[in-house]
Design a protein around this motif. Structure first.
Motif, mmCIF file in Angstrom:
data_model
loop_
_atom_site.group_PDB
_atom_site.id
_atom_site.type_symbol
_atom_site.label_atom_id
_atom_site.label_comp_id
_atom_site.label_asym_id
_atom_site.label_seq_id
_atom_site.Cartn_x
_atom_site.Cartn_y
_atom_site.Cartn_z
ATOM 1 N N GLY A 91 7.907 -44.263 33.020
ATOM 2 C CA GLY A 91 8.578 -45.833 33.609
ATOM 3 C C GLY A 91 9.463 -45.858 32.157
ATOM 4 O O GLY A 91 8.213 -46.073 31.343
ATOM 5 N N ARG A 92 10.806 -46.565 32.490
ATOM 6 C CA ARG A 92 10.762 -47.292 30.977
ATOM 7 C C ARG A 92 12.392 -48.042 30.694
ATOM 8 O O ARG A 92 13.487 -47.348 31.957
ATOM 9 C CB ARG A 92 11.742 -46.074 29.807
ATOM 10 C CG ARG A 92 11.834 -46.423 28.569
ATOM 11 C CD ARG A 92 11.139 -45.643 26.925
ATOM 12 N NE ARG A 92 11.218 -46.908 26.166
ATOM 13 C CZ ARG A 92 12.392 -45.983 24.871
ATOM 14 N NH1 ARG A 92 12.936 -44.755 24.865
ATOM 15 N NH2 ARG A 92 12.684 -46.582 24.296
ATOM 16 N N GLY A 93 12.662 -48.715 30.230
ATOM 17 C CA GLY A 93 13.512 -49.974 30.859
ATOM 18 C C GLY A 93 13.643 -51.540 29.782
ATOM 19 O O GLY A 93 12.715 -50.600 28.720
ATOM 20 N N GLU A 94 14.871 -51.882 29.877
ATOM 21 C CA GLU A 94 14.831 -52.698 28.896
ATOM 22 C C GLU A 94 13.343 -53.293 28.443
ATOM 23 O O GLU A 94 13.492 -53.788 26.940
ATOM 24 C CB GLU A 94 15.926 -53.885 29.300
ATOM 25 C CG GLU A 94 16.723 -54.809 28.173
ATOM 26 C CD GLU A 94 17.712 -53.496 26.905
ATOM 27 O OE1 GLU A 94 17.709 -53.811 25.714
ATOM 28 O OE2 GLU A 94 18.019 -52.568 27.459
ATOM 29 N N THR A 95 12.618 -53.626 29.721
ATOM 30 C CA THR A 95 11.803 -54.496 29.126
ATOM 31 C C THR A 95 10.080 -54.090 30.038
ATOM 32 O O THR A 95 9.076 -55.147 30.050
ATOM 33 C CB THR A 95 11.910 -55.930 30.500
ATOM 34 O OG1 THR A 95 11.785 -56.013 31.572
ATOM 35 C CG2 THR A 95 13.059 -56.404 29.333
ATOM 36 N N TYR A 96 10.223 -52.981 29.754
ATOM 37 C CA TYR A 96 8.874 -52.035 30.176
ATOM 38 C C TYR A 96 8.632 -50.838 29.693
ATOM 39 O O TYR A 96 9.523 -50.339 29.825
ATOM 40 C CB TYR A 96 8.489 -52.598 31.761
ATOM 41 C CG TYR A 96 9.704 -50.989 32.468
ATOM 42 C CD1 TYR A 96 9.417 -50.214 33.158
ATOM 43 C CD2 TYR A 96 11.373 -51.656 32.845
ATOM 44 C CE1 TYR A 96 10.169 -49.500 33.628
ATOM 45 C CE2 TYR A 96 11.929 -51.009 33.767
ATOM 46 C CZ TYR A 96 11.655 -49.630 33.748
ATOM 47 O OH TYR A 96 12.521 -48.862 34.799
ATOM 48 N N ARG A 97 7.192 -50.382 29.685
ATOM 49 C CA ARG A 97 7.194 -48.796 29.775
ATOM 50 C C ARG A 97 6.240 -48.584 29.771
ATOM 51 O O ARG A 97 5.331 -49.332 29.345
ATOM 52 C CB ARG A 97 7.507 -48.973 27.764
ATOM 53 C CG ARG A 97 7.857 -47.102 28.073
ATOM 54 C CD ARG A 97 7.370 -47.276 26.144
ATOM 55 N NE ARG A 97 8.069 -46.054 25.849
ATOM 56 C CZ ARG A 97 8.034 -45.162 24.320
ATOM 57 N NH1 ARG A 97 9.127 -45.930 23.238
ATOM 58 N NH2 ARG A 97 8.747 -43.610 24.926
#
Length: 111
Positions: free
Chosen positions: A26-32
């Motif tokens: 999981g990886r996004g603008e506000t999370y990893r």
């Protein structure tokens, strides 16, 4: 599993162009995080300010890679044409920073 299959089938029938799928950390603008996430990939439609840019949609997340792969094996059995690319628990990502997606837009002072 039927809920996951329903979501995948819904995406495959409504998102154009037809999406591809990846299983990745999981990886996004506000999370990893290291938990496996299934993403659907397409491009933004013409009516969007991001028209033609890559589009990635969250589909499902699991607590372990074994659980994710088992669930997706069941989806494949039920929908033989379903495929996904498995980036693995130490693999790559399809994440694209929002700054890259919006670089073609004018700056605020240009409005």
């Amino acid at each position: 599993m039927s809920d996951l299959l329903d979501r995948i089938n819904d995406l495959r029938s409504t998102v154009r162009p037809r999406p591809t799928f990846t299983l990745e950390m999981g990886r996004g603008e506000t999370y990893r995080h290291a938990r496996p996430v299934l993403y659907a990939h397409s491009v933004y439609e013409r009516s969007s300010v991001l028209a033609g840019q890559p589009r990635r949609l969250f589909v499902e997340q699991w607590d372990s890679w074994e659980e994710a792969r088992a669930a997706l094996t069941e989806v494949r059995r039920a929908a033989c044409s379903f495929n996904f690319e498995d980036f693995g628990d130490g693999g790559g990502t399809s994440y694209i920073p929002s700054s890259v997606l919006i670089r073609h837009l004018p700056e605020d002072d240009d409005w």
